[in-house]
Design an enzyme around this catalytic site. Sequence first.
Site, mmCIF file in Angstrom:
data_model
loop_
_atom_site.group_PDB
_atom_site.id
_atom_site.type_symbol
_atom_site.label_atom_id
_atom_site.label_comp_id
_atom_site.label_asym_id
_atom_site.label_seq_id
_atom_site.Cartn_x
_atom_site.Cartn_y
_atom_site.Cartn_z
ATOM 1 N N ASP A 11 20.504 -22.944 -26.568
ATOM 2 C CA ASP A 11 19.776 -21.692 -26.793
ATOM 3 C C ASP A 11 20.429 -20.611 -25.944
ATOM 4 O O ASP A 11 21.187 -20.898 -25.014
ATOM 5 C CB ASP A 11 18.302 -21.864 -26.392
ATOM 6 N N SER A 12 20.085 -19.372 -26.266
ATOM 7 C CA SER A 12 20.593 -18.249 -25.474
ATOM 8 C C SER A 12 20.078 -18.300 -24.033
ATOM 9 O O SER A 12 20.638 -17.664 -23.153
ATOM 10 C CB SER A 12 20.155 -16.941 -26.125
ATOM 11 N N CYS A 74 18.034 -21.688 -30.910
ATOM 12 C CA CYS A 74 17.955 -20.228 -30.875
ATOM 13 C C CYS A 74 17.823 -19.648 -32.289
ATOM 14 O O CYS A 74 18.691 -19.885 -33.145
ATOM 15 C CB CYS A 74 19.234 -19.710 -30.213
ATOM 16 N N GLU A 152 8.695 -14.072 -20.616
ATOM 17 C CA GLU A 152 9.432 -14.466 -19.401
ATOM 18 C C GLU A 152 8.751 -13.930 -18.147
ATOM 19 O O GLU A 152 8.921 -14.474 -17.058
ATOM 20 C CB GLU A 152 10.890 -14.016 -19.512
ATOM 21 N N CYS A 186 11.491 -16.955 -33.452
ATOM 22 C CA CYS A 186 12.184 -16.808 -32.160
ATOM 23 C C CYS A 186 11.591 -17.837 -31.201
ATOM 24 O O CYS A 186 10.386 -18.113 -31.235
ATOM 25 C CB CYS A 186 11.968 -15.389 -31.633
ATOM 26 N N HIS A 188 10.690 -17.905 -28.201
ATOM 27 C CA HIS A 188 9.613 -17.561 -27.268
ATOM 28 C C HIS A 188 8.243 -17.400 -27.926
ATOM 29 O O HIS A 188 7.223 -17.468 -27.249
ATOM 30 C CB HIS A 188 9.932 -16.251 -26.549
#
Length: 272
Positions: A11-12, A74, A152, A186, A188
């Site tokens: 993932d990024s 991702c 985050e 996505c 998140h």
Amino acid sequence: MADNRPIGVFDSGLGGLTVLRELEKEMPNENFVYFGDTSRVPYGSKSNATIRQYALQDEKFLLSKNVKYIIAACGTVSAVASDTAKELPVKFMGVVENTARDAVNTTKTKKIGVIGTTATINNKAYEKYISKLCPEAEVTSVDCPLFVPLVEAGWIEKDDIVVRKTAERYLTTIIQKKVDTLILGCTHYPVLSEVIGDIMGESVTLINAGVTTAKAVKAELKSLDLLNDSTNKPKRALYVSDKTSSFSKVAKILLGGEVDEQSVEQVDITKI
Ligand code: DGL
């Protein structure tokens, strides 16, 4: 023949831990190697050329760990750079194709919403797959770039005024289009499921790309007879390209459990 090598996931950054969590739930006997490109996150605001270059390096790193399968957790890589996997010597899966199929199988009204990073939405990957499977489907896509930093920062509660107002603003168009299915495109976004679900209402089904992908990977490994048959305790190896001071906090939010920071190794992804 069973294959006891690990499954590679990249993932990024740490967002892909939401996918790893589903993979481990679905395949508790498998070993996993996870790479999070924390020094270069976010990918979602970068150009296609840069995302492709990063994806190639991430895949190369996982290959160096002798993985039997590679998963792009991702959403952005899956939407923009899945073709970088064409030359890989192992099987590969991104999150878009199966998630699009899941949405098409779920919708009754053929009105589907997609939310993701700016790169994911601009590349229209979900629209393409959905219209291939169901040409009459009406897809409404919205990029939600502020969701990643909110998660985050640990701002995830459904009654948090900032979280709620941000989500309401992003989801307005999708609500107006009366979708009955919404793809969380996505890594998140599953962490924000509560607030997103609350705003969309009970009649809308949220599709978690991690859940769908985990089921699809398991089915493919099973059909190829590549599942792990060892009775040893499965291992999880975590690698990042930068160990930031917020690592433990962010990893805990996304994985849904503690991560021992000492066990995480830092690698220079540009020197792979
Ligand atoms: N992992 C990315 C995705 O799922 C989100 C973070 C980023 O923009 O890199 O699209």
